[in-house]
Design a protein around this motif. Structure first.
Motif, mmCIF file in Angstrom:
data_model
loop_
_atom_site.group_PDB
_atom_site.id
_atom_site.type_symbol
_atom_site.label_atom_id
_atom_site.label_comp_id
_atom_site.label_asym_id
_atom_site.label_seq_id
_atom_site.Cartn_x
_atom_site.Cartn_y
_atom_site.Cartn_z
ATOM 1 N N ARG A 56 64.460 24.661 -124.693
ATOM 2 C CA ARG A 56 65.616 24.764 -125.598
ATOM 3 C C ARG A 56 65.829 23.496 -126.414
ATOM 4 O O ARG A 56 65.946 23.526 -127.624
ATOM 5 N N PHE A 57 65.886 22.361 -125.711
ATOM 6 C CA PHE A 57 66.215 21.112 -126.399
ATOM 7 C C PHE A 57 65.056 20.582 -127.229
ATOM 8 O O PHE A 57 65.263 19.971 -128.275
ATOM 9 N N ASN A 58 63.812 20.808 -126.775
ATOM 10 C CA ASN A 58 62.672 20.328 -127.549
ATOM 11 C C ASN A 58 62.584 21.036 -128.901
ATOM 12 O O ASN A 58 62.353 20.401 -129.929
ATOM 13 N N TYR A 59 62.784 22.361 -128.896
ATOM 14 C CA TYR A 59 62.663 23.123 -130.143
ATOM 15 C C TYR A 59 63.993 23.297 -130.868
ATOM 16 O O TYR A 59 64.038 23.905 -131.941
ATOM 17 N N GLY A 60 65.086 22.787 -130.289
ATOM 18 C CA GLY A 60 66.389 22.834 -130.960
ATOM 19 C C GLY A 60 66.958 24.234 -131.089
ATOM 20 O O GLY A 60 67.470 24.613 -132.139
ATOM 21 N N LEU A 61 66.883 25.007 -129.999
ATOM 22 C CA LEU A 61 67.378 26.388 -130.021
ATOM 23 C C LEU A 61 68.665 26.492 -129.222
ATOM 24 O O LEU A 61 68.894 25.712 -128.301
ATOM 25 N N ASN A 62 69.485 27.482 -129.557
ATOM 26 C CA ASN A 62 70.608 27.770 -128.665
ATOM 27 C C ASN A 62 70.194 28.911 -127.730
ATOM 28 O O ASN A 62 69.123 29.492 -127.864
ATOM 29 N N GLU A 63 71.064 29.218 -126.786
ATOM 30 C CA GLU A 63 70.734 30.196 -125.736
ATOM 31 C C GLU A 63 70.402 31.573 -126.319
ATOM 32 O O GLU A 63 69.464 32.247 -125.895
ATOM 33 N N LYS A 64 71.184 31.969 -127.313
ATOM 34 C CA LYS A 64 71.010 33.293 -127.920
ATOM 35 C C LYS A 64 69.639 33.412 -128.606
ATOM 36 O O LYS A 64 68.945 34.424 -128.490
ATOM 37 N N GLN A 65 69.259 32.345 -129.317
ATOM 38 C CA GLN A 65 67.961 32.360 -130.015
ATOM 39 C C GLN A 65 66.807 32.439 -129.026
ATOM 40 O O GLN A 65 65.863 33.214 -129.219
ATOM 41 N N LEU A 66 66.885 31.630 -127.954
ATOM 42 C CA LEU A 66 65.805 31.624 -126.968
ATOM 43 C C LEU A 66 65.675 32.983 -126.296
ATOM 44 O O LEU A 66 64.565 33.484 -126.083
ATOM 45 N N LEU A 67 66.796 33.605 -125.997
ATOM 46 C CA LEU A 67 66.788 34.940 -125.381
ATOM 47 C C LEU A 67 66.127 35.957 -126.317
ATOM 48 O O LEU A 67 65.349 36.812 -125.890
ATOM 49 N N ARG A 68 66.398 35.824 -127.619
ATOM 50 C CA ARG A 68 65.788 36.717 -128.604
ATOM 51 C C ARG A 68 64.262 36.533 -128.640
ATOM 52 O O ARG A 68 63.505 37.503 -128.717
#
Length: 201
Positions: A56-68
């Motif tokens: 998450r933090f390396n690619y700068g994503l939030n939880e919703k984006q990563l789940l998608r």
């Protein structure tokens, strides 16, 4: 989008090296917090959570984006973990970072958001745009865009450009030749634990 705006080195001390988040290296060896030296063995859940947070933090994503991204990767044939990493690595902000046009992924995202980057001669300002083999990534011809990227290229974030990308540093033109191989992913990560984390929720 809610972005992490806190101290980046604090995250690196807790999660390990995050090449996409920052180039700084902490002199402190312990984890952050009052009880940073604790030798308590983490639970299985804690290990999976840590791997997910790294991603998450390396690619700068939030939880919703990563789940998608996880849901998309599950629909594609092949190893879900490998497909997930390929999807994240082929994001435009990450591709700009891996070409050396920006020192970190947040810096690359800012370049993209401010309209300095073109794909196939069209300005793209969406950081999550999925690059495809054959895409030509160029910098806008304006002087401020060219100067900014030229300055960044002098001090690239990572030493080597992955095999699926190529860069002409004089013309400031990058090309996507294929999909990234697992060994070229810069982040030290067990992606299967991330998939497990979401499958158990």
């Amino acid at each position: 989008m809610s972005r992490y705006r806190g101290p980046r080195l604090r995250l690196c001390r807790r999660l390990g090296d995050l090449p996409g988040l920052t180039r700084k290296i902490s002199k402190k060896q312990t984890s952050p917090g009052e009880h940073g030296n604790k030798n308590k063995k983490p639970s299985e859940y804690a290990v999976r959570l840590e791997e997910k947070q790294k991603l998450r933090f390396n690619y700068g994503l939030n939880e919703k984006q990563l789940l998608r991204y996880i849901k998309t990767a599950k629909k594609v044939q092949g190893s879900t973990g490998s497909v997930l990493l390929q999807l994240l690595e082929m994001r435009l902000d990450n591709t700009v970072f891996r070409l050396g046009m920006a020192p970190t992924i947040p810096a690359a995202r800012q370049l993209v958001n401010h309209g300095h980057i073109c794909i196939n001669n069209k300005t793209v300002s969406i950081a999550s745009y999925q690059c495809k083999p054959g895409d030509i990534i160029t910098v806008k011809p304006q002087a401020n865009s060219q100067n900014l990227v030229t300055k960044y290229l002098m001090f690239p974030g990572l030493a080597n450009i992955p095999s699926h990308l190529e860069l002409d540093s004089k013309k400031l033109v990058g090309k996507v030749n294929g999909v990234i191989d697992r060994e070229w992913v810069a982040l030290q990560l067990n992606e299967l634990l991330v998939v497990e984390y979401y499958s158990r929720k």
